[in-house]
Design a protein around this motif. Structure first.
Motif, PDB file in Angstrom:
ATOM      1  N   PHE A 103      -3.854   4.542 -15.127  1.00 43.87           N
ATOM      2  CA  PHE A 103      -4.137   4.832 -13.731  1.00 43.87           C
ATOM      3  C   PHE A 103      -3.370   6.086 -13.347  1.00 43.87           C
ATOM      4  O   PHE A 103      -2.430   6.493 -14.033  1.00 43.87           O
ATOM      5  N   TYR A 104      -3.767   6.690 -12.247  1.00 41.36           N
ATOM      6  CA  TYR A 104      -3.123   7.920 -11.787  1.00 41.36           C
ATOM      7  C   TYR A 104      -2.433   7.665 -10.451  1.00 41.36           C
ATOM      8  O   TYR A 104      -3.041   7.165  -9.513  1.00 41.36           O
ATOM      9  N   LEU A 105      -1.151   8.035 -10.393  1.00 44.16           N
ATOM     10  CA  LEU A 105      -0.345   7.900  -9.184  1.00 44.16           C
ATOM     11  C   LEU A 105      -0.142   9.283  -8.595  1.00 44.16           C
ATOM     12  O   LEU A 105       0.274  10.212  -9.291  1.00 44.16           O
ATOM     13  N   ASP A 106      -0.437   9.428  -7.324  1.00 39.97           N
ATOM     14  CA  ASP A 106      -0.269  10.684  -6.602  1.00 39.97           C
ATOM     15  C   ASP A 106       1.159  11.207  -6.811  1.00 39.97           C
ATOM     16  O   ASP A 106       2.127  10.482  -6.600  1.00 39.97           O
ATOM     17  N   ALA A 107       1.290  12.463  -7.227  1.00 38.69           N
ATOM     18  CA  ALA A 107       2.610  13.040  -7.506  1.00 38.69           C
ATOM     19  C   ALA A 107       3.436  13.218  -6.236  1.00 38.69           C
ATOM     20  O   ALA A 107       4.652  13.368  -6.313  1.00 38.69           O
ATOM     21  N   LEU A 108       2.798  13.185  -5.072  1.00 39.63           N
ATOM     22  CA  LEU A 108       3.540  13.297  -3.821  1.00 39.63           C
ATOM     23  C   LEU A 108       4.164  11.967  -3.406  1.00 39.63           C
ATOM     24  O   LEU A 108       4.977  11.925  -2.486  1.00 39.63           O
ATOM     25  N   LYS A 109       3.778  10.899  -4.072  1.00 41.07           N
ATOM     26  CA  LYS A 109       4.352   9.581  -3.796  1.00 41.07           C
ATOM     27  C   LYS A 109       5.481   9.327  -4.791  1.00 41.07           C
ATOM     28  O   LYS A 109       5.443   9.809  -5.925  1.00 41.07           O
ATOM     29  N   PRO A 110       6.501   8.568  -4.387  1.00 42.28           N
ATOM     30  CA  PRO A 110       7.624   8.324  -5.304  1.00 42.28           C
ATOM     31  C   PRO A 110       7.208   7.463  -6.501  1.00 42.28           C
ATOM     32  O   PRO A 110       6.332   6.598  -6.385  1.00 42.28           O
ATOM     33  N   LEU A 111       7.841   7.730  -7.634  1.00 36.99           N
ATOM     34  CA  LEU A 111       7.597   6.901  -8.821  1.00 36.99           C
ATOM     35  C   LEU A 111       8.127   5.495  -8.552  1.00 36.99           C
ATOM     36  O   LEU A 111       9.154   5.328  -7.900  1.00 36.99           O
ATOM     37  N   PRO A 112       7.434   4.477  -9.051  1.00 33.74           N
ATOM     38  CA  PRO A 112       7.874   3.110  -8.774  1.00 33.74           C
ATOM     39  C   PRO A 112       9.198   2.794  -9.469  1.00 33.74           C
ATOM     40  O   PRO A 112       9.437   3.219 -10.593  1.00 33.74           O
TER      41      PRO A 112
ATOM     42  N   MET B 241       0.840  -1.191   0.000  1.00 32.87           N
ATOM     43  CA  MET B 241       0.000   0.000   0.000  1.00 32.87           C
ATOM     44  C   MET B 241       0.884   1.254   0.000  1.00 32.87           C
ATOM     45  O   MET B 241       1.895   1.306   0.690  1.00 32.87           O
ATOM     46  N   LEU B 242       0.460   2.233  -0.758  1.00 35.19           N
ATOM     47  CA  LEU B 242       1.189   3.495  -0.816  1.00 35.19           C
ATOM     48  C   LEU B 242       0.833   4.422   0.341  1.00 35.19           C
ATOM     49  O   LEU B 242       1.583   5.339   0.666  1.00 35.19           O
ATOM     50  N   TYR B 243      -0.324   4.197   0.956  1.00 36.19           N
ATOM     51  CA  TYR B 243      -0.814   5.096   1.985  1.00 36.19           C
ATOM     52  C   TYR B 243      -0.897   4.372   3.321  1.00 36.19           C
ATOM     53  O   TYR B 243      -1.142   3.171   3.373  1.00 36.19           O
ATOM     54  N   SER B 244      -0.697   5.129   4.388  1.00 35.60           N
ATOM     55  CA  SER B 244      -0.773   4.560   5.732  1.00 35.60           C
ATOM     56  C   SER B 244      -1.554   5.522   6.625  1.00 35.60           C
ATOM     57  O   SER B 244      -1.934   6.623   6.201  1.00 35.60           O
ATOM     58  N   GLN B 245      -1.747   5.096   7.858  1.00 35.04           N
ATOM     59  CA  GLN B 245      -2.444   5.940   8.818  1.00 35.04           C
ATOM     60  C   GLN B 245      -1.652   7.233   9.070  1.00 35.04           C
ATOM     61  O   GLN B 245      -2.237   8.279   9.328  1.00 35.04           O
ATOM     62  N   ALA B 246      -0.337   7.160   8.962  1.00 38.76           N
ATOM     63  CA  ALA B 246       0.490   8.358   9.132  1.00 38.76           C
ATOM     64  C   ALA B 246       0.187   9.395   8.044  1.00 38.76           C
ATOM     65  O   ALA B 246       0.190  10.605   8.315  1.00 38.76           O
TER      66      ALA B 246
END
Length: 166
Positions: A130-139, A1-6
């Protein structure tokens, strides 16, 4: 998962901070408007309504501008993180075709376009974007690798190399 509770806590904290930056000055300017109205009424100054009106307009303009430019993007991102953590997710498996490094605007968020081919590699009709959040690192996954994408409304919630079937 790219997202967490943090990520949720960070987005909530940012939205709260921005909400205070927008609301506290707006409330103070509105209170100044009320005070000017009372002041001019107590001193029976008939032309004081102009100042009261200008201060009221300034409060409204401040709120509208900073809500739209400063607070609304943080609220959209908070909602996005909530959807990525709590929303229904669809799993898609396919060969990674491309990861576009340019940033595009999708549903109020800056994103990178990730294209996955779910069928025959030579058939462009099987490509899915699909769209990847730009604030997340590219895979850091090589092109052509079979990947598993968890998505919510074409926004990527998880992106991992797919485990090979035995």
């Amino acid at each position: 998962m790219l997202y967490s509770q943090a990520d949720r806590e960070q987005a909530t904290a940012e939205r709260t901070k921005r909400m205070l930056v927008v609301l506290i000055p707006t409330i103070l300017i509105a209170l100044l408007s009320i005070a000017s109205y009372i002041w001019f009424r107590m001193h029976r100054d008939e032309s004081g309504w102009i100042w009261t009106a200008l201060i009221t307009i300034a409060a409204g303009a401040y709120f509208l501008f900073f809500h739209g430019v400063y607070l609304h993007p943080a609220s959209l991102y908070k909602r996005h993180v909530d959807f990525m953590l709590d929303g229904n997710k669809r799993e898609t498996t396919g060969a990674l075709q491309s990861v576009d490094s340019t940033v595009v605007y999708n549903d109020g968020l800056d994103c990178h376009v990730v294209t996955v081919n779910v069928g025959d590699k030579n058939d462009p009709e099987d490509d899915r974007s699909f769209y990847l959040d730009a604030l997340k690192p590219l895979p850091a996954i090589p092109l052509g690798t079979k990947v598993r994408i968890l998505s919510n409304n074409r926004m990527i919630a998880g992106l991992d190399p797919a485990e090979e079937e035995k």
